[in-house]
Design a protein around this motif. Sequence first.
Motif, short mmCIF file in Angstrom:
data_model
loop_
_atom_site.label_atom_id
_atom_site.label_comp_id
_atom_site.label_asym_id
_atom_site.label_seq_id
_atom_site.Cartn_x
_atom_site.Cartn_y
_atom_site.Cartn_z
N GLN A 102 1.29 6.76 -1.52
CA GLN A 102 2.13 7.55 -0.62
C GLN A 102 2.26 6.95 0.78
O GLN A 102 2.86 7.56 1.66
CB GLN A 102 1.59 8.99 -0.52
CG GLN A 102 1.74 9.78 -1.81
CD GLN A 102 1.25 11.20 -1.67
OE1 GLN A 102 0.62 11.58 -0.68
NE2 GLN A 102 1.54 12.02 -2.67
N THR A 103 1.70 5.78 0.99
CA THR A 103 1.76 5.15 2.30
C THR A 103 2.10 3.68 2.16
O THR A 103 1.90 3.07 1.11
CB THR A 103 0.40 5.31 3.04
OG1 THR A 103 0.51 4.84 4.37
CG2 THR A 103 -0.70 4.55 2.32
N ASP A 104 2.65 3.09 3.23
CA ASP A 104 2.96 1.66 3.19
C ASP A 104 1.70 0.81 3.21
O ASP A 104 1.57 -0.15 2.46
CB ASP A 104 3.84 1.28 4.40
CG ASP A 104 5.22 1.90 4.35
OD1 ASP A 104 5.69 2.20 3.24
OD2 ASP A 104 5.82 2.10 5.42
N VAL A 105 0.78 1.18 4.10
CA VAL A 105 -0.47 0.41 4.25
C VAL A 105 -1.64 1.39 4.35
O VAL A 105 -1.65 2.27 5.20
CB VAL A 105 -0.44 -0.48 5.51
CG1 VAL A 105 -1.75 -1.27 5.63
CG2 VAL A 105 0.75 -1.43 5.50
N LEU A 106 -2.60 1.22 3.46
CA LEU A 106 -3.83 2.01 3.51
C LEU A 106 -4.96 1.10 3.97
O LEU A 106 -5.28 0.10 3.30
CB LEU A 106 -4.15 2.60 2.14
CG LEU A 106 -5.47 3.38 2.02
CD1 LEU A 106 -5.48 4.57 2.98
CD2 LEU A 106 -5.69 3.85 0.59
N ILE A 107 -5.55 1.42 5.11
CA ILE A 107 -6.66 0.65 5.66
C ILE A 107 -7.94 1.45 5.44
O ILE A 107 -8.06 2.58 5.91
CB ILE A 107 -6.46 0.37 7.16
CG1 ILE A 107 -5.21 -0.49 7.37
CG2 ILE A 107 -7.68 -0.31 7.75
CD1 ILE A 107 -4.86 -0.71 8.83
N VAL A 108 -8.88 0.86 4.73
CA VAL A 108 -10.13 1.54 4.39
C VAL A 108 -11.26 1.01 5.26
O VAL A 108 -11.53 -0.19 5.28
CB VAL A 108 -10.48 1.35 2.90
CG1 VAL A 108 -11.76 2.12 2.57
CG2 VAL A 108 -9.33 1.80 2.01
N ASP A 109 -11.92 1.91 5.97
CA ASP A 109 -13.12 1.58 6.74
C ASP A 109 -14.30 1.84 5.83
O ASP A 109 -14.66 2.99 5.56
CB ASP A 109 -13.18 2.47 7.99
CG ASP A 109 -14.43 2.21 8.82
OD1 ASP A 109 -15.10 1.18 8.61
OD2 ASP A 109 -14.74 3.06 9.69
#
Length: 271
Positions: free
Chosen positions: A131-138
Amino acid sequence: MASFECDQAEGLRRMLAGPKPRIFTFLSATSVAEKSTMLVNLGASLAAGGSDVVLLDACASQDGIARRMGAEPQATLLDVARQQRAFDQVVQSMPQGFGLVSLTGGSLYAATHDADQLRRLTNTFGVLASQTDVLIVDAELDENDALPIAAMASGDIVVQVSPAAASIKEAYSLIKRLNAQVGRRPFGILVTGADEREAEIVYQNMAQAASRYLAVQLFSIGSVPTDDQVTRAARLGRAVIDAFPMAGASVAFRRLAERFALPVQGVGFGA
């Protein structure tokens, strides 16, 4: 040397030109403050470039991005997996332009060591990514050197490192542990707190060691220099690209955002 540079460019194409959803899982060998600063400013830079960006706090410790930003999640991804909350209650809109999500508000161990619950959480993670363009995982590695959800390794894994000897040693250790867990695959290296020349030296040394002793290929994602304007912007509760658009760090973050937001087709990096 030309062959090495050609391989480097091709590897970077593969890492940054994969099909959507775009998942980038970050592991840091820097201080908590430096990691948080990088994530916030990268997320803001991607959002400023027109990408729909979500930062996911998947840390078991108190060092995750949501806690560092002082966010009080009303719902978590685990709540959605348990069908206790809806997706629109999970994503918090941050003033820097990106969304913020917490994986769980309680014990990460308890959330990921129940097989049925982990399966539902993994499915929910996949929906969030789609559902998102870019998912950044911490992210952080657990006691078994594993990521909280195996699917976090389905995208690109990036290790953040600084020029300090202790940071380089820790980054190499992370790569070694990851390699033992997820198998042979490329890893991205992002050097922060260094100018381009210093960052290139750090990257080259790490790449040669990883190739020689682990048979692992590393790729340079880029670098961000030390810049007092970043700290000043943080005190204002803003991203550096917004508060000080001409700062050296702003230029670096915009360059990083352009790489991370590359379209699936037509990607090319010069050697």
